[in-house]
Write an enzyme that holds these catalytic residues in place. Structure first.
Site, PDB file in Angstrom:
ATOM      1  N   ARG A   1       0.827  -1.218   0.000  1.00  0.00           N
ATOM      2  CA  ARG A   1       0.000   0.000   0.000  1.00  0.00           C
ATOM      3  C   ARG A   1       0.860   1.267   0.000  1.00  0.00           C
ATOM      4  O   ARG A   1       0.500   2.277   0.619  1.00  0.00           O
ATOM      5  CB  ARG A   1      -0.962   0.003   1.207  1.00  0.00           C
TER       6      ARG A   1
ATOM      7  N   HIS B   1     -22.528  10.918   9.165  1.00  0.00           N
ATOM      8  CA  HIS B   1     -21.273  11.048   8.416  1.00  0.00           C
ATOM      9  C   HIS B   1     -20.672  12.434   8.552  1.00  0.00           C
ATOM     10  O   HIS B   1     -19.641  12.739   7.975  1.00  0.00           O
ATOM     11  CB  HIS B   1     -21.515  10.703   6.941  1.00  0.00           C
TER      12      HIS B   1
ATOM     13  N   ILE C   1     -27.875   2.789  16.486  1.00  0.00           N
ATOM     14  CA  ILE C   1     -27.657   1.673  15.553  1.00  0.00           C
ATOM     15  C   ILE C   1     -26.652   0.670  16.100  1.00  0.00           C
ATOM     16  O   ILE C   1     -26.477  -0.417  15.566  1.00  0.00           O
ATOM     17  CB  ILE C   1     -27.224   2.218  14.172  1.00  0.00           C
ATOM     18  N   GLY C   2     -25.960   0.996  17.169  1.00  0.00           N
ATOM     19  CA  GLY C   2     -25.106  -0.014  17.799  1.00  0.00           C
ATOM     20  C   GLY C   2     -23.777   0.497  18.303  1.00  0.00           C
ATOM     21  O   GLY C   2     -23.493   0.451  19.489  1.00  0.00           O
TER      22      GLY C   2
END
Ligand code: GLN
Ligand code: ZN
Length: 754
Positions: free
Chosen positions: A15, A694, A430-431
């Site tokens: 990478r 986001h 959502i968790g």
């Protein structure tokens, strides 16, 4: 027979490109230094291809971010707001890719979308009425010259005008057709320049040809290329397709004056029959995609040879990969933890080059290369010691009733209402909660054996206790434990499943500098120990409110892994479903009353052609989810979560998953999905995300109230849940706490007012 590849993993063996680019973003290296690293990688990769005897070597497949964006920039498809920043070409390029905030201005990045049916994302070119499509860039030519200077004769590759204009978004009144003339001029100039540079070939990628095409589109493609090819002179043009077959345009395609046509024999289920039925012109070269560019498994030489024999009537064949090798990890050479007998079955990008070489040699002289073929035949004849008779047996003996949960959704709703005693508009998350530095460090230390398991667990329990206390304090109704123990929503589960393998360096580019390392499904899947029970159970002891168990669903686990090929995707998914079912039942037995089974990636692998949606995918994917929860009691409430709201066209299938509650991202898409839910009388209770996680922005109470009222205008109040639109793991602590406080307040206010 010659060999060719469509593209190579530009990110580098370890990478290197990712790390260099990120350093550039952090201003730790200069643009010139970044360019040097790019050049080194290109040269290294060309050399690798030469060493493996690849005859057609691509250039132009390198990119600092995305090749679709490269093509857009080459052709001046750069909205005014980016040009107005007056930055250097490289800075403008990165402003398009990542947004820009600084002295010159403030612009968001272009939108990003999934590239066909892969996990790679491309930048969506933005076109408005002022866009002037014309050749302005020189990257394609520079890289070609650079190769020549290194003594390598490459075949430049570029995204074709049909696909480019089909993938773009249009902000004004003009559409793709309005830009065809300009595109013909620009691509003709490209062809001319390549001729001048002494290139023999150009590769024009047109993957959009594997989609469902209308008759109009077929005609448009034909006209576009009739004009373009009329000017090509002695430059050979290869039109390259991948990710499927070109059934809607095969006849027209082979009649156009291309010199080479690249077809995918791996994912293109109908490619062979199209050739057999309609023939293939003698005067063109068939670039046959026979080495899979997406999987990590070795090629079955015997099968490939049999396929090639069937193509005997074709004049000239070049052995090719089925798509760019961008979608597979770089090399097996750095995997030190996998056993040799396992590694023998794998081929990453570099090893796929060796396969092309083997195949080429075998085709040239079968007898002289008998050993190559025999070794491969032996490998495939071996039992892969990956089978678990019991698992296969369990899948085999599934019957229809295993996929049906009783009582029905409606009956369950009233039973659960009595049992759970939740208020109207229940609030939840959502968790995951923010994965702060200490959380990541704790996991890293444990992995490196720097702390004991007891220390590791104690830290997580402390985090859970804090998280639960916060949720109680602000008054959320259904709590979560926060997922502090999870690295990744697939890997975490895979680690407790037999049949899974993990790699060390097998990264694949997902977008820009981001890479993912999908685990490999090697054998039959079974759960060898409970996975989430201990933490969920512990979290439930801390509160009287329901603690939501948190699992990843079978379809998402499959879609984010490299799947097996010796059994069907359906079978692997059902194996996964049975393993997750055990987890669901264990959670239930341990007092967890609400269980969320995330299917974040359900839509991702929806086939490219609508005619295949059900038969090839939904007909087993939806039942696999149902299997996971079909055996729970009526009182246990099953939730699911999806990360996108672009599922209007499969909305009935989503309802058929038969979850009690579903949450999904909706805030960014302006709640458009609500109309669709209303139209089909969606039965499942829904939590359309009320704010966008986001972004670090904290939504105000008033704003959230408005959003909730908008939801209630479309959906019956008894079916609505209030939650953020996804997990909070990437967010900071302070904005998360502020946002959730406001969310609860807004829900309470709306409840009070109705
Ligand atoms: N439960 C997961 C979380 O909250 C869901 C993540 C996702 O949808 N990608 O992080
Ligand atoms: Zn999500």
């Amino acid at each position: 027979m010659k060999s060719s590849i469509i593209g190579f993993p530009r990110v580098g063996e370890l990478r290197e490109l990712k790390f260099a680019t990120e350093k550039y973003f952090r201003q730790e290296i200069t643009a010139t230094e970044l360019e040097v690293i790019g050049k080194e990688l290109r040269n290294k990769h060309w050399q690798l291809l030469i060493d493996q005897g690849v005859d057609f070597i691509p250039s132009g497949d390198f990119s600092f971010f995305d090749t679709t964006l490269d093509t857009a920039v080459l052709l001046n498809i750069v909205p005014k707001k980016y040009q107005a920043l007056q930055l250097s070409p490289l800075e403008t390029y990165f402003a398009l890719a990542r947004g820009y905030q600084g002295e010159s201005g403030d612009v968001k990045a272009l939108a990003m979308k999934k590239w066909f049916n892969t996990n790679y994302h491309y930048m969506v070119p933005e076109i408005d009425d002022e866009t002037e499509l014309k050749l302005v860039g020189d990257k394609l030519f520079k890289e070609c010259i650079e190769a020549k200077e290194a003594g390598v004769n490459t075949r430049p590759t570029i995204l074709g005008p049909f696909t480019l204009l089909k993938l773009a978004t249009y902000h004004g009144t003009k559409r793709a057709e309005d830009f065809y003339e300009a595109a013909i001029t620009a691509y003709t100039q490209i062809v001319d320049q390549l001729k001048e540079l002494g290139c023999q070939w150009v590769q024009i990628d047109e993957p959009a040809l594997v989609l469902d095409l209308s008759q109009d589109e077929v005609q448009q493609f034909k006209q576009l290329y009739q004009k373009l090819l009329a000017q090509k002179g002695n430059l050979n043009v290869l039109v390259q397709t991948y990710f499927g077959d070109v059934r809607d345009i095969y006849k027209e395609l082979v009649e156009l004056p291309f010199d080479g046509i690249g077809l995918d024999f791996i994912e293109g289920r109908k490619t062979l029959s199209l050739l057999e039925e309609h023939g293939f012109p003698k005067d063109k070269i068939l670039f046959a995609g026979v080495v899979n560019g997406k999987n990590i498994w070795k090629n079955n030489y015997q099968e490939t040879l049999t396929l090639l024999e069937k193509l005997q009537s074709v004049g000239e064949i070049v052995l090719n990969t089925s798509c760019s090798l961008l979608h597979v990890p770089f090399t097996l050479a750095n995997e030190s933890l996998l056993e040799k007998k396992v590694v023998n079955h794998f081929a990453f990008a570099v090893e796929k080059l060796a396969e092309l070489k083997d195949l080429k040699e075998i085709v040239a002289d079968k007898e002289a290369n008998r050993d190559l073929l025999d070794t491969n035949i032996t490998l495939f004849a071996q039992d892969r010691f990956s089978k678990n008779g019991q698992v296969a047996q369990r899948v085999e003996s599934l019957t229809e009733k295993d996929f049906i949960r009783l009582p029905t959704l409606g009956e369950r709703a009233s039973i659960q209402k009595d049992k759970l005693k939740l208020p109207i508009l229940p609030t939840t998350t959502i968790g995951s909660f923010p994965q702060t530095k200490d959380v990541k460090q704790n996991r890293a230390k444990f992995k490196k054996d720097e702390i004991t398991e007891a220390e590791y667990t104690a830290f997580n329990q402390e985090k859970i206790a804090e998280c639960v206390a916060f949720q109680e304090e602000i008054g959320l109704d259904v709590l979560v434990h926060g997922e502090f123990e999870r690295n990744d929503m697939v890997e975490y589960f895979g680690e407790s499943l037999d049949g899974y393998l993990f790699t060390e360096k097998a990264w694949v580019q997902s977008y820009g500098t981001r890479c993912v390392k999908p685990p490999i499904i090697w054998g039959d899947i079974s759960r060898f120990k409970p996975i989430t029970v201990a933490y969920s159970k512990y979290a439930q002891t801390l509160t009287d409110k329901p603690m939501k168990g948190m699992l990843t669903g079978p379809v998402t686990i499959l879609n984010w892994s490299f799947p097996r090929e010796d059994i069907s995707l359906r079978e692997s998914t059902l194996q996964l479903a049975l393993a997750i079912q055990e987890e669901v039942l264990d959670l239930e037995a341990n007092g967890i009353k609400i269980i969320q089974i995330d299917e974040a990636a359900l839509r991702e692998k929806l086939p490219l052609r609508q005619t295949d949606w059900h038969t090839e995918y939904l007909d087993w994917a939806i039942p696999a989810f149902r299997l996971v929860h079909s055996k729970v009691q009526a009182t246990t409430q099953i939730h699911t979560h999806m990360c996108y709201s672009e599922f209007a066209d499969i909305i009935q299938d989503i309802d058929n998953m038969d979850a009690d509650v579903i949450s999904f991202e909706a805030s960014r898409s302006n709640l458009e999905i609500l109309d669709v839910l209303k139209a089909i009388d969606f039965q499942t209770q829904v939590g359309p995300g009320v704010y966008d996680i986001h972004s670090p922005r904290v939504p105000s109470v008033e704003e959230l109230e408005v959003t909730i009222h908008n939801i209630l205008n479309k959906l019956p109040i008894e079916k609505v849940w209030i939650n953020p639109d996804c997990g909070l793991k990437t967010r900071g602590v302070s904005e998360t706490e502020a946002s959730l406080k406001n969310l609860v307040l807004a829900a309470k206010k709306v409840r009070g007012g109705v």
